[in-house]
Design an enzyme around this catalytic site. Structure first.
Site, short mmCIF file in Angstrom:
data_model
loop_
_atom_site.label_atom_id
_atom_site.label_comp_id
_atom_site.label_asym_id
_atom_site.label_seq_id
_atom_site.Cartn_x
_atom_site.Cartn_y
_atom_site.Cartn_z
N HIS A 66 0.85 -1.19 0.00
CA HIS A 66 0.00 0.00 0.00
C HIS A 66 0.88 1.23 0.00
O HIS A 66 2.11 1.13 0.21
CB HIS A 66 -0.93 0.00 1.23
CG HIS A 66 -0.30 -0.56 2.47
ND1 HIS A 66 0.75 0.06 3.09
CD2 HIS A 66 -0.55 -1.70 3.18
CE1 HIS A 66 1.11 -0.67 4.15
NE2 HIS A 66 0.35 -1.74 4.22
N HIS A 70 4.65 1.81 7.33
CA HIS A 70 4.63 1.26 8.69
C HIS A 70 5.98 1.49 9.37
O HIS A 70 7.03 1.24 8.76
CB HIS A 70 4.40 -0.25 8.70
CG HIS A 70 3.08 -0.72 8.17
ND1 HIS A 70 1.89 -0.18 8.58
CD2 HIS A 70 2.76 -1.69 7.30
CE1 HIS A 70 0.90 -0.82 7.98
NE2 HIS A 70 1.40 -1.73 7.18
N CYS A 118 3.08 -0.98 15.84
CA CYS A 118 3.09 -0.54 14.45
C CYS A 118 2.52 0.87 14.37
O CYS A 118 1.35 1.10 14.68
CB CYS A 118 2.25 -1.49 13.59
SG CYS A 118 2.18 -0.99 11.85
MN MN Z 1 0.50 -3.30 5.85
#
Ligand code: MN
Length: 158
Positions: A66, A70, A118
């Protein structure tokens, strides 16, 4: 989205005061195994969110990519991650950055859970799953193939 409280006390088993343990994703939306999600910090004045994901021994996150990024810190256990063409063994307090449009997946070691913090963009695009052709291309790398098939013993000797 409402603001986060000033202080949430840590509780046992990697839980936090007032934080629900949620499904990782909607069941059937993408392949994954034995993974949960907790949203630790989500404040409308912040451009990012902080979550805690945990997979049971042998569990794994979705192979996806995407535009959003992160920033990960391993908090519990051991495992491996795939970032692009790289497969890395990861352990507590290691840091992992997933750049935009990069295939990624996390896998817990066979005998241990893997938990990680995350950080992610609050406004983010929907993850893409690999097409059949893209998956075939990803599998071209033997080390990546071993990772994706869960043949973790082959990774550590390499
Ligand atoms: Mn991901």
């Amino acid at each position: 989205m409402r603001g986060s409280p000033v202080h949430r006390q840590a509780q046992k088993d990697y839980r936090w005061e007032g934080v629900d343990r949620l499904a990782y994703k909607e069941e059937g939306s993408a392949p994954f195994k034995d993974i949960s999600r907790q949203v630790l910090i989500a404040d409308e004045n912040l451009a990012c969110e902080l979550r805690y994901f945990e997979m049971a021994a042998g569990g794994y996150s979705t192979l996806e990519r995407h535009e959003h990024v992160h920033g990960v810190m391993i908090l519990r256990g051991r495992g491996h991650c795939l970032v692009g063409n790289e497969v890395r063994a990861v352990a507590e307090r290691d840091l992992v950055t997933i750049p935009p449009w990069t295939w990624h997946q996390f896998r817990a070691a066979a005998g241990e859970p893997l938990g990680f913090l995350c950080m992610v963009n609050a406004k983010r695009d929907k993850p893409q799953l690999p097409s059949e052709d893209e998956l075939a291309a990803i599998y071209q790398n033997p080390r990546v193939a071993a990772f994706l098939d869960g043949r973790m013993a082959e990774l550590d000797g390499a």
